[in-house]
Design an enzyme around this catalytic site. Structure first.
Site, PDB file in Angstrom:
ATOM      1  N   ASN A 141       0.839  -1.197   0.000  1.00 34.75           N
ATOM      2  CA  ASN A 141       0.000   0.000   0.000  1.00 34.75           C
ATOM      3  C   ASN A 141       0.871   1.242   0.000  1.00 34.75           C
ATOM      4  OD1 ASN A 141      -0.274   1.786   2.632  1.00 34.75           O
ATOM      5  ND2 ASN A 141       0.217  -0.296   3.314  1.00 34.75           N
TER       6      ASN A 141
ATOM      7  N   ILE B 115      -0.801   4.537   0.553  1.00 38.30           N
ATOM      8  CA  ILE B 115      -1.973   5.395   0.769  1.00 38.30           C
ATOM      9  C   ILE B 115      -1.564   6.859   0.921  1.00 38.30           C
ATOM     10  CG2 ILE B 115      -4.000   5.812   2.212  1.00 38.30           C
ATOM     11  CD1 ILE B 115      -4.028   3.158   0.680  1.00 38.30           C
TER      12      ILE B 115
ATOM     13  N   ASN C  34       4.486   7.718  14.713  1.00 32.80           N
ATOM     14  CA  ASN C  34       4.834   7.042  13.466  1.00 32.80           C
ATOM     15  C   ASN C  34       6.114   7.673  12.923  1.00 32.80           C
ATOM     16  OD1 ASN C  34       5.053   5.931  10.939  1.00 32.80           O
ATOM     17  ND2 ASN C  34       3.013   6.519  10.238  1.00 32.80           N
TER      18      ASN C  34
ATOM     19  N   CYS D 129       8.219   8.444   8.547  1.00 34.00           N
ATOM     20  CA  CYS D 129       7.864   9.596   7.722  1.00 34.00           C
ATOM     21  C   CYS D 129       9.143  10.286   7.279  1.00 34.00           C
ATOM     22  CB  CYS D 129       7.004  10.586   8.522  1.00 34.00           C
ATOM     23  SG  CYS D 129       5.427   9.933   9.070  1.00 34.00           S
TER      24      CYS D 129
ATOM     25  N   ASN E 123       6.592  -1.398  11.637  1.00 34.33           N
ATOM     26  CA  ASN E 123       5.909  -0.708  10.555  1.00 34.33           C
ATOM     27  C   ASN E 123       6.213  -1.459   9.260  1.00 34.33           C
ATOM     28  OD1 ASN E 123       4.397   1.257   9.262  1.00 34.33           O
ATOM     29  ND2 ASN E 123       5.365   2.938  10.352  1.00 34.33           N
TER      30      ASN E 123
ATOM     31  N   GLY F 245      -3.833  -5.923  11.648  1.00 36.10           N
ATOM     32  CA  GLY F 245      -3.911  -4.942  10.570  1.00 36.10           C
ATOM     33  C   GLY F 245      -4.559  -5.463   9.308  1.00 36.10           C
TER      34      GLY F 245
END
Length: 324
Positions: A70, A72, A128, A131, A195, A269
């Site tokens: 993904n 997103i 998170n 990034c 992650n 998830g």
């Protein structure tokens, strides 16, 4: 005798170890159509950003063997809308809520944390770190211990002392233990891993990358061994630090594997995309498995695989004798 499934994320007590993984249940209302969210330990929101984000162009999801990719792009309404609508909705229903936050600079993470520190209904904040740091040529925070530590220290400095700060780590590093230790030294109360590792697929009919963004995060059963390895290594180095384990959890046995490796909380998830009841099913399977192994408490299984050979057998014998 039922198994005591309670666990702790920092000082926050959860009724059981099952939570959702960030980005896989939005902010809860969609999943609540299928079951009462209060039946799981906590709900982790999608990663909240300062400003609304439309996400990346399509196609941004692609199926892979034993998983999915993904890209997103942290789609979401921004922190203002989250605080106005989504967080109050969860708080009114008494849902333990782990708020995931994401930013492009240390200052942005800090501003998000400051907005959340007085907001009712925040049980914990998950940072998170996967990034890009726009102040450092787009290098991902999670790939550098010092950069990760700077974010965590800044978030911890403005967050209420009673709200645990959880550092979410990436497996795309040379040494995940050193990054984990840097985050804990900077003030992280718990760690979340893993992650999604970065992956890519090519559409052999179109002869082009499957995703518009070319690369994306790989999730699903294919990454579970990677998650188990990371949880194992970090728990071995930092055994007193709570760990949220995630990556390809489809069954209670998968959750049990991460718990034996050292996780005290397990996030579900990708499974939610094809089975919205996955959290409850996995919780039931995990409890049945613990009972069948002779455990009276979930806590007694956390990190058990690290103990010397025979420790599990001695543990079961002790439990049996204590019940006489």
């Amino acid at each position: 005798m039922p198994v005591d499934m309670r666990t702790y994320l920092g000082h926050v007590e959860l009724i059981n170890p099952i939570t959702t993984a960030a980005g896989c249940a939005a902010s809860g209302s969609e999943l609540s159509q299928f079951f009462d969210l209060g039946r799981i330990g906590a709900l982790t929101t999608r990663s909240i950003t300062m400003a609304p984000r439309a996400g990346r162009p399509t196609p941004r999801m692609a199926e892979t063997p034993s998983g999915m990719l993904n890209a997103i792009g942290l789609q979401g309404p921004g922190v203002d809308a989250f605080l106005e609508r989504e967080l109050p909705w969860l708080d009114q229903r008494g849902v333990k809520t782990v708020v995931s936050i994401a930013g492009g600079t240390v200052a942005e993470y800090t501003a998000l944390a400051r907005r959340l520190t007085d907001a009712p209904g925040v049980s914990a904040v998950e940072v998170n770190l996967s990034c890009p740091n726009i102040e450092d040529r787009g290098r991902v925070f999670a790939r550098d211990g010092a950069a990760s530590a700077e974010v965590i220290a800044s978030v911890r400095s403005v967050m209420r002392y009673d709200v645990p700060v959880v550092a979410k780590l990436s497996p795309d590093v040379m040494d995940i233990v050193s990054v984990a230790r840097a985050c804990v030294d900077a003030g992280a109360d718990a760690l979340s891993m893993i992650n999604n590792p970065l992956g890519m697929s090519i559409d052999t009919e179109a002869m082009r990358p499957s995703l518009a963004a070319v690369t994306g995060g790989l999730s699903g059963p294919a990454i579970r061994p990677l998650a188990v390895r990371c949880v194992w290594q970090v728990h071995a180095a930092l055994p007193s630090v709570p760990v949220i384990g995630m990556g390809g959890v489809l069954t209670g046995r998968d959750a049990f594997e991460l718990i034996l490796a050292g996780a005290c909380v397990v996030a579900v998830g990708t499974a939610l995309f094809h089975d919205p009841y996955a959290c409850l099913r996995i919780l039931r399977e995990l409890e049945e498995l613990l009972a069948a192994r002779g455990f009276h408490r979930l806590a007694d299984a956390v990190g058990l695989a690290h103990r010397p050979p025979g420790a599990a057998t001695r543990h079961r014998t002790d439990l049996e004798e204590s019940s006489l």
